[in-house]
Design an enzyme around this catalytic site. Structure first.
Site, short mmCIF file in Angstrom:
data_model
loop_
_atom_site.label_atom_id
_atom_site.label_comp_id
_atom_site.label_asym_id
_atom_site.label_seq_id
_atom_site.Cartn_x
_atom_site.Cartn_y
_atom_site.Cartn_z
N SER A 198 39.52 40.22 38.57
CA SER A 198 38.73 40.07 39.66
C SER A 198 39.37 41.05 40.93
O SER A 198 39.04 42.08 40.90
CB SER A 198 39.25 38.64 40.30
OG SER A 198 38.27 38.12 41.08
N ASP A 397 30.14 35.29 33.34
CA ASP A 397 30.79 35.33 34.81
C ASP A 397 29.59 35.63 35.64
O ASP A 397 28.65 36.25 35.13
CB ASP A 397 31.81 36.26 34.69
CG ASP A 397 32.55 36.29 36.30
OD1 ASP A 397 32.38 35.48 36.82
OD2 ASP A 397 33.09 37.30 36.52
N HIS A 455 34.84 34.46 33.68
CA HIS A 455 35.43 35.34 34.44
C HIS A 455 36.76 35.57 34.16
O HIS A 455 37.48 36.66 34.32
CB HIS A 455 35.48 34.74 35.98
CG HIS A 455 36.16 35.34 36.77
ND1 HIS A 455 35.49 36.60 37.60
CD2 HIS A 455 37.35 35.15 37.48
CE1 HIS A 455 36.40 37.11 38.37
NE2 HIS A 455 37.33 36.38 38.46
#
Length: 657
Positions: A198, A397, A455
């Site tokens: 991220s 994601d 994710h």
């Protein structure tokens, strides 16, 4: 340059750093073994935790603004030929790396009963590498810093990590780059990799650059790995809409699609004029998608919306994914327990507040940085300097989706070319006989798309994510063994990397208890591995026995050959030890005839006795052994018979060996 004793370095710098032993964590409360629900106060994993300074020391002996970073160090279960250290960052900004440690790539997970359970073999990234989970910037997780002194830019955050590492290698000098410089890279020192997900897509390239550009890099950086990372606004903003179509949630003819398409156009126009990481008009894209998917569920009191971290799931509004993974609430409870905080050496004086996953104050301070360019601009120089880069993405994601990450890789210019070329097409990647995703590599850059992953790739695909990082680091677990050597894995048309298979090369299946079962045998991988270890011991023992038997055989043959040679020598010269030559007179009388012309055989025999020292050749072997090793004075007495001449007999002591 010879390595200084860590204590000497600390003394010179005036830095009060504790000894490594003070960071040791002997165990964690309620860490259960897989086969038992009993409390495990101790465990085979080597673990350390604690604090080190993040900023330079001031006059009072404390770092500036009292900034300290918290770390958790897990040692590898199997050590490869060249040791590896993975430094793990979570994103946010301001989110704790306990997300990675307890939900993604660490050695344990929540057990659903308030405690912890070990992950299955082959699912933890510390199987073949040490992992350093780092709560950074200061204030994140268990880290702390004075109020209003939060980190305010990416370069500052990177410098603080480098400062932390300078202290870290003083406490743990085996990780220092000096070891490799002193003793060479083959087998000495530790290869270091930065990894995370991220917003760590921003942290990691900046930290890598700071390490490489440091006058004296504290560690030997070899590569970086970024999962579902936010690295390139121009390539990634707007791909949220493409993902909604790709996943068959919206169609291009729907009203929602057309509305968001207008926002994407406005975003790209803004991107053409700006070099900032985050742009307000572009942030509206995801916010509008969330709003468009928010509905009131029949019979429910609240609203639900799409989970932005996994499009297959929904969540309550306004969380829309912030309540996921489902073990997150239990993790909150566990890390807030006083006995857990004590076991992890949490500083109760400087960090009395309860643990939170993401610190909003840290995030707000980092977002004030509007001058640092997007991290994608740092990647070409890193690649050209020899640092390997892995960009991987779970394909389910939304917020940092696979379309955007792949596009960022394809738009990157480095090594005299742009993106990947046709000579290196994407290849299918298989783990345990199942299609795990796609794999593409060119000029030090690798892109991996992970099928069926969100994710947080390690949450959904722990075995696959571990196989990926092991491949990227170049670890040959065929030589190291361990559980991953039991799981077939290949990229493209290469042969499967697997040590043991069952049922004619069958792949591992999942048993009732979650263990992988080898077809054709009905045994778990752990059982097969145990049998393999015993077979190895048996083979080693058999080999040693064969060597011993061969040695005994050769020794026996040499002994018998020596004894035979001694008998032959004795037959030639007798036991007298020294042969006295007969005189010519004696030899002249050695052969007489009788009056009838026959040869006198008695005389011949008598003469033979004289020549061989007074004994016949038929003497037994035992007498040879009696004298062969004896040492003594010469016996000059005449004992050859009444008419025989005196001879010199063998030296002996009169005692037998």
């Amino acid at each position: 340059m010879p390595l200084l004793d860590p204590r000497e370095v600390l003394l010179r710098r005036g830095i009060p750093i504790p000894a490594a032993a003070s960071f040791h964590v002997p165990g964690l409360p309620d860490l259960h073994a897989e086969s038992s629900s009993s409390t495990a106060l101790a465990h085979p994993l080597q673990m350390s935790a604690g604090y080190l300074p993040a900023r330079p020391i001031e006059a009072d002996g404390q770092p500036k603004d009292n900034a300290h970073l918290f770390f958790l160090l897990l040692r590898a279960r199997h050590v490869p030929a060249k040791r590896k250290l993975i430094i793990w960052f979570n994103g946010g900004p301001g989110c704790s790396s306990f997300d990675g440690a307890m939900m993604e790539v660490g050695a344990w997970r929540m057990d659903g009963k308030g405690g912890l359970v070990w992950v299955k073999d082959g699912a933890s990234w510390n199987e073949y590498a040490d992992i350093l989970f780092l709560d950074q910037p200061a204030g994140t997780g268990f880290s702390y810093v004075n109020t209003n002194a939060y980190t305010k830019s990416l370069p500052q955050a990177a410098d603080e990590v480098v400062h932390f590492l300078e202290q870290f290698v003083q406490v743990y000098p085996e990780y220092s780059r000096d070891v490799e410089l002193e003793y060479g890279s083959q087998g000495s020192g530790v290869d270091v990799y930065l990894a995370g997900e991220s917003f760590a897509g921003q942290y990691i390239p900046y930290t890598a650059k700071a390490i490489v550009k440091s006058p004296k890099p504290p560690v030997s950086l070899k590569g970086i790995a970024i999962g579902n990372g936010f690295i390139d606004p121009k390539s990634q903003y707007g791909t949220e809409l493409e993902t909604m179509v790709q996943k068959n949630i919206w169609t291009t003819s729907s009203g929602e699609y057309k509305h968001v398409a207008g926002l994407v156009k406005a975003c790209h126009e803004e991107l053409d004029k700006s070099n900032q990481r985050e742009i307000g008009k572009c942030e509206l894209i995801l916010q509008t998608i969330i709003a468009s998917t928010t509905t009131k569920t029949q019979g429910a009191s609240g609203y639900t919306c799409i989970n932005v971290y996994d499009v297959r799931l929904s969540d309550s509004s306004p969380a829309c994914g912030m309540n996921w993974p489902t073990t997150l609430p239990a993790m909150y409870d566990y890390l807030r327990r006083p006995d857990v905080r004590k076991a992890l050496h949490v500083d109760e004086h400087h960090k009395p507040e309860a643990w939170v996953e993401c610190n909003a104050n840290v995030g707000s301070a980092m977002r004030t940085d509007t001058t640092s360019p997007p991290s994608v601009q740092l990647l070409p120089e890193l690649l050209d300097s020899g640092v390997k880069v892995l960009l991987f993405a779970g394909e389910e994601d939304l917020i940092c989706n696979a379309i955007g990450v792949q596009r960022a890789a394809e738009n990157l210019e480095w090594g005299g070319a742009k993106g990947f070329d046709d000579k290196q097409p994407a290849q299918d990647w298989y783990v345990n006989g199942t299609h795990a995703g796609t794999w593409r590599t060119a000029r030090n850059l690798t892109y991996v798309g992970i099928k069926g992953a969100s994710h947080m790739v390690g949450v959904d695909k722990p075995i696959e994510s571990h196989d990926m990082i092991v491949r990227f680091m170049g670890i040959d677990y065929m030589k190291v063994a361990g559980p991953n050597a039991l799981i077939p894995s290949r990229v493209g048309n290469e042969p499967d990397r697997v040590l043991i298979t069952g049922g004619g090369g069958g792949i591992a299946q999942i048993g009732k208890d979650g263990s992988r079962v080898i077809p054709g045998s009905g045994k778990t991988e752990e059982e097969v591995a145990e049998e393999a270890r015993w077979r190895a011991y048996y083979d080693a023992g058999s080999f040693a026995l064969m060597v011993l038997l061969i040695a005994v055989g050769i020794g026996t043959w040499l002994l018998l050959r020596a004894r035979k040679q001694r008998r032959l020598n004795r037959n030639r010269i007798g036991r007298g030890g020294a042969l006295r030559l007969a005189t010519t007179t004696e030899l002249g009388a050695s052969r007489s005839t009788t009056g009838n012309g026959d040869t006198d055989e008695t005389s011949n025999n008598h003469e033979l006795e004289r020549l061989v020292g007074g004994k016949h050749v038929e003497d037994d072997d035992d007498d040879v052994e009696e004298h062969i090793f004896n040492v003594g004075d010469e016996d000059l007495s005449d004992s050859n018979g009444e008419n025989g001449p005196p001879v010199v007999k063998a030296r002996h002591t009169g005692s037998q060996r």
